[in-house]
Design an enzyme around this catalytic site. Sequence first.
Site, PDB file in Angstrom:
ATOM      1  N   GLU A  52       0.981  11.154  53.044  1.00 26.12           N
ATOM      2  CA  GLU A  52       0.781  11.413  51.846  1.00 26.12           C
ATOM      3  C   GLU A  52       0.274  10.999  51.608  1.00 26.12           C
ATOM      4  OE1 GLU A  52       0.822  11.933  47.757  1.00 26.12           O
ATOM      5  OE2 GLU A  52       2.413  11.300  48.496  1.00 26.12           O
ATOM      6  N   ASP A  56      -4.140   9.929  50.606  1.00 29.24           N
ATOM      7  CA  ASP A  56      -4.094   9.791  49.715  1.00 29.24           C
ATOM      8  C   ASP A  56      -5.286   8.819  49.929  1.00 29.24           C
ATOM      9  OD1 ASP A  56      -4.022   9.658  45.863  1.00 29.24           O
ATOM     10  OD2 ASP A  56      -4.036   7.448  47.271  1.00 29.24           O
ATOM     11  N   ASP A 124       0.336  17.142  47.760  1.00 28.38           N
ATOM     12  CA  ASP A 124       1.031  15.695  48.494  1.00 28.38           C
ATOM     13  C   ASP A 124       0.650  16.934  49.765  1.00 28.38           C
ATOM     14  OD1 ASP A 124       1.691  14.991  46.236  1.00 28.38           O
ATOM     15  OD2 ASP A 124       3.098  15.399  46.412  1.00 28.38           O
ATOM     16  N   GLU A 127      -2.190  16.506  51.476  1.00 27.28           N
ATOM     17  CA  GLU A 127      -2.543  14.669  51.641  1.00 27.28           C
ATOM     18  C   GLU A 127      -2.606  14.068  53.023  1.00 27.28           C
ATOM     19  OE1 GLU A 127      -3.862  12.949  47.661  1.00 27.28           O
ATOM     20  OE2 GLU A 127      -2.095  12.835  48.149  1.00 27.28           O
TER      21      GLU A 127
END
Length: 238
Positions: A52, A56, A124, A127
């Site tokens: 994650e 991002d 999350d 990502e």
Amino acid sequence: MALLPPLRQQELERLVAKFAIDPVAAQIDWGLLDTALTHSSASATENYEQLEFVGDAVVRLSAARFLWEHYADRPVGEFAAIRSILVSDRVLAEIAESYNLQRYLRVRGGVHNDRTATAPLLADALEATIAALYLPTSDLRVVRSWLDTHFAPRTEAILSDPARQNSKAALQEWTQGKLKCLPLYEVDEADNVQHGSEERFTARVLVQGKVWGEGKGRSRKLAQQAAARVAFEQHCHD
């Protein structure tokens, strides 16, 4: 490469098919994708937290490239404001839901029942999924081939309604990252100004005690957004 149970392998293959990705060309690591869809409640060690973190950065770069390629005439302040919306938990959760990503998540306990955590959880997980799809080849096209189809209509909607642009969030993100501080706002209401007038409120945004921008609007929020937009365009450069 980890060998997955046949049913789990089939599930993940169906998900990749939803993204319209060629798993051979993209060199899909099925074990990595499985980890990307594993919450810490299901495994304390093999979960999506590290992926994650990488995802991002990948989704932010994807959004930045999309805006640079398709909206080159726009100022950097608008880029940052639009990107802050495109990569927000709300939008990422909406994208995740469009692929029914929750169907593929491995979670345990009461996580599924916590409605307040649903959007952050899906954001999350998306990502992490993006990271798992990107890492085997480091080719942004693998994720942008489907991410851009979500970015495009949302960007057009934002541009058609400037009030939806979140310049305050973009400015705060920049000042926190670069200066380790938060912007402060002062707002004045003009006397004898008609309700709904763009001149009714005047906002100033201060960073480290200095006025970085000033803006007007028919509401306090719009005046603050206008001030933040000016501040970002004049002072913030990546």
